[in-house]
Design an enzyme around this catalytic site. Sequence first.
Site, mmCIF file in Angstrom:
data_model
loop_
_atom_site.group_PDB
_atom_site.id
_atom_site.type_symbol
_atom_site.label_atom_id
_atom_site.label_comp_id
_atom_site.label_asym_id
_atom_site.label_seq_id
_atom_site.Cartn_x
_atom_site.Cartn_y
_atom_site.Cartn_z
ATOM 1 N N TRP A 99 50.104 5.825 95.998
ATOM 2 C CA TRP A 99 52.031 5.307 94.814
ATOM 3 C C TRP A 99 52.942 4.829 95.530
ATOM 4 O O TRP A 99 53.556 3.332 95.542
ATOM 5 C CB TRP A 99 52.505 6.127 94.368
ATOM 6 C CG TRP A 99 51.822 6.747 93.118
ATOM 7 C CD1 TRP A 99 50.369 8.595 93.764
ATOM 8 C CD2 TRP A 99 50.725 6.894 92.265
ATOM 9 N NE1 TRP A 99 49.395 8.860 92.481
ATOM 10 C CE2 TRP A 99 49.512 7.773 91.894
ATOM 11 C CE3 TRP A 99 50.643 5.470 91.791
ATOM 12 C CZ2 TRP A 99 49.012 8.055 90.735
ATOM 13 C CZ3 TRP A 99 50.274 5.217 90.576
ATOM 14 C CH2 TRP A 99 49.068 6.652 90.499
ATOM 15 N N ASP A 166 60.727 8.092 96.019
ATOM 16 C CA ASP A 166 59.552 8.609 94.715
ATOM 17 C C ASP A 166 59.873 10.153 94.805
ATOM 18 O O ASP A 166 58.499 9.764 95.639
ATOM 19 C CB ASP A 166 58.975 7.520 94.849
ATOM 20 C CG ASP A 166 57.526 7.994 93.609
ATOM 21 O OD1 ASP A 166 58.057 9.190 92.946
ATOM 22 O OD2 ASP A 166 56.969 7.466 93.201
ATOM 23 N N LYS A 190 55.491 16.261 85.365
ATOM 24 C CA LYS A 190 55.266 17.129 86.600
ATOM 25 C C LYS A 190 55.687 18.335 86.535
ATOM 26 O O LYS A 190 55.137 19.393 86.465
ATOM 27 C CB LYS A 190 55.046 16.653 88.258
ATOM 28 C CG LYS A 190 54.649 15.356 88.322
ATOM 29 C CD LYS A 190 53.509 14.445 88.305
ATOM 30 C CE LYS A 190 52.721 13.510 88.533
ATOM 31 N NZ LYS A 190 52.014 13.263 88.122
#
Length: 355
Positions: A99, A166, A190
């Site tokens: 990511w 992030d 999440k």
Amino acid sequence: MKKYNFNAGPSMLPREVIENTAKQILDFNGSGLSLMEISHRAKDFQPVVDEAEALIKELLSVPEGYSVIFLGGGASLQFTQVPANFLHTKAAYLNTGTWANKAMKEAKLYGEVVEVASSKDANYTFIPKNFDVPADADYLHITTNNTIYGTEIRKDLDVCVPLIADMSSDIMSRPVDVSKYDCIYAGAQKNMSMAGVTVIIVKNDKIGKASRQLPTMLNYVTHVEKGSMFNTPPVVPIYSLLETMRWVKRNGGVEAMDKLAKQRAEIVYGEIDRNKLFKGTVAEEDRSLMNICFVMNEEYAELEKPFFEFATERGMVGVKGHRSVGGFRASCYNAQTIEGCNALVQAMKDFEAKY
């Protein structure tokens, strides 16, 4: 048979969050209309947004001068929205996995990107440390938890430039000093909600200064000024987020979530380290508390598929590792229970005894 959800995302939600959201989907606030069909500008929905925002600020102790906004597009949209708003000439990125790489790729469309450190050569099995950040960088971008590889930064870095993070897969799992960041973003699927909403916490005096003309939807100012209502927001995921934030608060806040995360990790990592069939995949000091990754020891590699089938028969869901790395991954987000972790450990013990 009881199921134990270890999916990496979309992931497990508290049962009461699911049930309360389902009730509102059938009849929102006694209106006779579904939450799925009400107007986002309905008088009953604005309080949902307001309370969700207020709870995020309360739970994370967000200081004055920051806004919380709810957008679509996931973290993947933020990979481009962040540099569009904050990258003027040069940005620094810490490369800790897939990511982070995707974020770097998008940032290169807007200016120079400096990779300050990377653990790519070691298959991202550790978090680089003691790296230098260019003093003239517009910001340093970090990915605090790496879901695929199972590493995590569980502290707020001190750097000489603005910090952007992030936090998609570990936000709300520990206290955060938000004042150290100019922007924090997180796909909610999440620890915060169902898939479909992204939470952005942004410092107000750092937006509206882009060195380029921005498309309206990419400009953070657009959404801050309109209170996340410039366009139709993801109504149901925002409501689900509200219910989750209420649940976190009722259960002791991020301090309690942090304690539980450590307890869950101790249970599962303890068995990985004890059991002769398995081994962890990352440096111990950088082990993620959210995504616990492990593989079969080399001499038992042929047992990978049998263990997956064995664990599945015991009710374990989502324990297969990411397709790019293989092995196993037990995702232990806030809603994961000690019972679930103990059930996984028992399956590992029983499999060891069998073989």
